[in-house]
Motif scaffolding. Structure first.
Motif, PDB file in Angstrom:
ATOM      1  N   GLY A   2       0.924  -1.316  -0.005  1.00 42.46           N
ATOM      2  CA  GLY A   2      -0.093   0.005   0.207  1.00 42.46           C
ATOM      3  C   GLY A   2       0.836   1.292   0.023  1.00 42.46           C
ATOM      4  O   GLY A   2       2.100   1.304  -0.050  1.00 42.46           O
ATOM      5  N   TYR A   3       0.068   2.260  -0.057  1.00 41.37           N
ATOM      6  CA  TYR A   3       0.819   3.792  -0.032  1.00 41.37           C
ATOM      7  C   TYR A   3       0.880   4.208   1.261  1.00 41.37           C
ATOM      8  O   TYR A   3       0.315   3.838   2.281  1.00 41.37           O
ATOM      9  CB  TYR A   3       0.002   4.684  -0.881  1.00 41.37           C
ATOM     10  N   PRO A   4       1.956   5.127   1.568  1.00 43.68           N
ATOM     11  CA  PRO A   4       1.881   5.602   2.884  1.00 43.68           C
ATOM     12  C   PRO A   4       0.824   6.765   3.223  1.00 43.68           C
ATOM     13  O   PRO A   4       0.111   7.031   2.172  1.00 43.68           O
ATOM     14  CB  PRO A   4       3.466   6.507   2.672  1.00 43.68           C
ATOM     15  N   GLU A   7      -0.134  11.957   6.052  1.00 44.24           N
ATOM     16  CA  GLU A   7       0.738  12.462   6.829  1.00 44.24           C
ATOM     17  C   GLU A   7       2.086  12.096   6.956  1.00 44.24           C
ATOM     18  O   GLU A   7       3.066  12.751   6.755  1.00 44.24           O
ATOM     19  CB  GLU A   7       0.434  12.215   8.589  1.00 44.24           C
ATOM     20  N   ASN A   8       2.141  10.623   6.556  1.00 44.19           N
ATOM     21  CA  ASN A   8       3.615  10.240   6.200  1.00 44.19           C
ATOM     22  C   ASN A   8       4.156  10.753   4.797  1.00 44.19           C
ATOM     23  O   ASN A   8       5.378  11.052   4.636  1.00 44.19           O
ATOM     24  CB  ASN A   8       3.637   8.546   6.268  1.00 44.19           C
ATOM     25  N   ARG A   9       3.161  10.918   3.898  1.00 44.03           N
ATOM     26  CA  ARG A   9       3.683  11.580   2.640  1.00 44.03           C
ATOM     27  C   ARG A   9       4.120  12.798   2.875  1.00 44.03           C
ATOM     28  O   ARG A   9       4.953  13.349   2.234  1.00 44.03           O
ATOM     29  CB  ARG A   9       2.452  11.350   1.594  1.00 44.03           C
ATOM     30  N   LYS A  10       3.396  13.524   3.677  1.00 42.45           N
ATOM     31  CA  LYS A  10       3.485  15.020   4.016  1.00 42.45           C
ATOM     32  C   LYS A  10       4.882  15.149   4.425  1.00 42.45           C
ATOM     33  O   LYS A  10       5.767  15.979   4.057  1.00 42.45           O
ATOM     34  CB  LYS A  10       2.553  15.652   4.797  1.00 42.45           C
ATOM     35  N   ARG A  11       5.223  14.371   5.371  1.00 44.36           N
ATOM     36  CA  ARG A  11       6.706  14.179   6.217  1.00 44.36           C
ATOM     37  C   ARG A  11       7.825  13.886   5.098  1.00 44.36           C
ATOM     38  O   ARG A  11       8.916  14.445   5.206  1.00 44.36           O
ATOM     39  CB  ARG A  11       6.634  13.350   7.397  1.00 44.36           C
ATOM     40  N   ILE A  12       7.537  13.423   4.317  1.00 42.40           N
ATOM     41  CA  ILE A  12       8.531  12.742   3.305  1.00 42.40           C
ATOM     42  C   ILE A  12       8.725  14.035   2.599  1.00 42.40           C
ATOM     43  O   ILE A  12       9.883  14.287   2.114  1.00 42.40           O
ATOM     44  CB  ILE A  12       8.113  11.520   2.207  1.00 42.40           C
TER      45      ILE A  12
END
Length: 143
Positions: A2-4, A7-12
């Motif tokens: 799956g995809y992050p 919030e995790n995508r934003k952190r990346i």
């Protein structure tokens, strides 16, 4: 997998702004090292029986009921192109059947397509890697 999450995508995204991890990598080889390796690969000897062996593996991927799409003609070229990898660390300069056997699954796994999942398969999913391993093991090794 799956995809992050959002919030995790934003952190990346925030972490990557102005900070590229590739900038801190140190080279492990220079141009002359790469050219020498390419030259070594070009000089590894492959017996014609190994070409037949590779072609039989490819042929069986095309006939497999577990694969919707077997290895293409272009994909077939990738196994001999990678043939020397295990041999480079040895002095004989001769490609052996085991060299092809070791590489076949990793070279071909993204070049085949498994049959779509059915209700029966959901309980016991077949992966392209396991199908390829079975095919490679079923092909007699040339002597």
């Amino acid at each position: 997998m799956g995809y992050p999450s959002h919030e995790n995508r934003k952190r990346i995204l925030r972490k990557r702004v102005g900070d590229n991890p590739l900038d801190s990598l140190d080279p492990v080889a220079d141009v002359s090292d790469v050219l020498a390796m390419q030259d070594a690969v070009a000089h590894v000897k492959v017996d014609s029986s190994l070409h037949d062996y590779a072609l039989e593996i490819v042929n069986r991927t095309r006939k497999s009921e577990q694969l919707a799409l077997g290895v293409s003609p272009r994909g077939t070229l990738m196994l001999p192109a990678r043939r020397a990898s295990p041999r480079l660390s040895r002095s004989s300069g001769l490609c052996l059947p085991d060299d092809f056997k070791q590489l076949a699954v990793s070279v071909f796994s993204h070049r085949v397509v498994a049959v779509r999942v059915t209700l029966r398969c959901r309980k016991n999913p077949e992966t392209t890697d396991s199908v390829l391993r079975d095919i490679v093991e079923s092909v007699p090794v040339p002597l």
